[in-house]
Scaffold this active site. Structure first.
Site, PDB file in Angstrom:
ATOM      1  CG  ASP A  18     129.453   7.853  82.960  1.00  7.91           C
ATOM      2  OD1 ASP A  18     129.823   8.090  83.740  1.00  7.91           O
ATOM      3  OD2 ASP A  18     129.603   6.479  82.424  1.00  7.91           O
ATOM      4  CG  HIS A  35     128.972  16.313  88.718  1.00 13.24           C
ATOM      5  ND1 HIS A  35     128.350  15.311  87.838  1.00 13.24           N
ATOM      6  CD2 HIS A  35     129.412  15.591  90.527  1.00 13.24           C
ATOM      7  CE1 HIS A  35     128.875  14.216  88.791  1.00 13.24           C
ATOM      8  NE2 HIS A  35     128.974  14.318  89.771  1.00 13.24           N
ATOM      9  CG  LEU A 129     112.300  17.177  73.357  1.00  8.37           C
ATOM     10  CD1 LEU A 129     112.331  15.804  72.265  1.00  8.37           C
ATOM     11  CD2 LEU A 129     113.565  18.049  73.591  1.00  8.37           C
TER      12      LEU A 129
END
Length: 241
Positions: A18, A35, A129
């Site tokens: 965020d 972004h 992962l």
């Protein structure tokens, strides 16, 4: 800096990415600039997770509520997703990372669905992962879908009422088969979970910072992990010395 104890790393880290828009506006730039900078931050954190051999990383990339944003911004976010997956898939696979999207992927634009499908197919046999990307995701929607699936199984005689327990619910979530997050990282100075992993965060440790996501780097990530390692997790019980 204090050294991380590799033996005490969280098995699952969740991150609410965020602050991209606010970061850009403070610099007199369009939100899209933020972004794109956020994608660079994500690359660093995925690299760090691979280096530390973390088992699970979940990032909140696009929520069910994000459709309320201006169409131009939504389009930019979808295009960045496609660009990220196509640019990074080679490196991710070389590092044995498995891509696992979470959310209602069928509602994404076609080019985004195609990129997600490509990433799933390319990484499906990877065993390192597990990189969960929450796309068109909402915690309440996830729980609603789980309830409906369980209800349908009851109607079909596939599940007994007495067998409905916490594990049964967990098995119908997007994170089925994965441990709940040990640590939630929330950048940007906000203090809310934003409809993210509502079931899974029941006993998760939170780490909050004013740092905006585009400025969140490996150093910040290690700070969060170090702080986590200083905590004693009780799960509602008492510590016994």
């Amino acid at each position: 800096m204090e050294k991380l104890d590799i033996a005490r790393l969280p098995a699952h880290v969740a991150i609410i990415m965020d602050g991209n828009g606010r970061w850009a506006i403070k610099r007199g730039m369009p939100r899209s600039f933020g972004h794109r900078a956020g994608v660079k931050a994500l690359r660093q954190i995925v690299e760090a997770s691979v280096e530390l051999k973390l088992k699970h990383l979940t990032v909140y990339a696009f929520s069910t509520e994000n459709w309320k944003r201006p169409r131009e911004e939504v389009n930019i976010l979808m295009n960045l997703l496609v660009e990220y997956l196509h640019k990074e898939i080679e490196s991710l696979c070389e590092n044995n990372v498995k891509i696992n999207p979470m959310g209602i992927i069928s509602e994404l634009p076609q080019h985004a669905r195609d990129a997600v499908a490509m990433a799933i197919e390319r990484s499906k046999n990877n065993t390192g992962l597990c990189f969960n990307i929450a796309l068109n995701y909402g915690g309440r929607t996830e729980l609603l879908m789980a309830v409906k699936e369980i209800g349908q199984k009851l109607l079909n005689g596939e599940l007994e009422f007495a067998k409905i327990d916490e594990q049964a619910i967990a098995n119908h979530l997007f994170t089925a088969g994965q441990p709940d997050p040990d640590l939630l990282i929330r950048p940007s100075g906000d203090y809310r979970v934003s409809n993210f992993l509502l079931w899974q965060l029941a006993y998760t440790e939170f780490w909050l910072t004013d740092t905006m996501w585009p400025d969140f780097n490996k150093t910040e990530f290690f700070k969060a992990l170090l702080d986590y390692q200083r905590r004693e997790r009780r799960y509602g019980g008492l510590l016994h010395k």
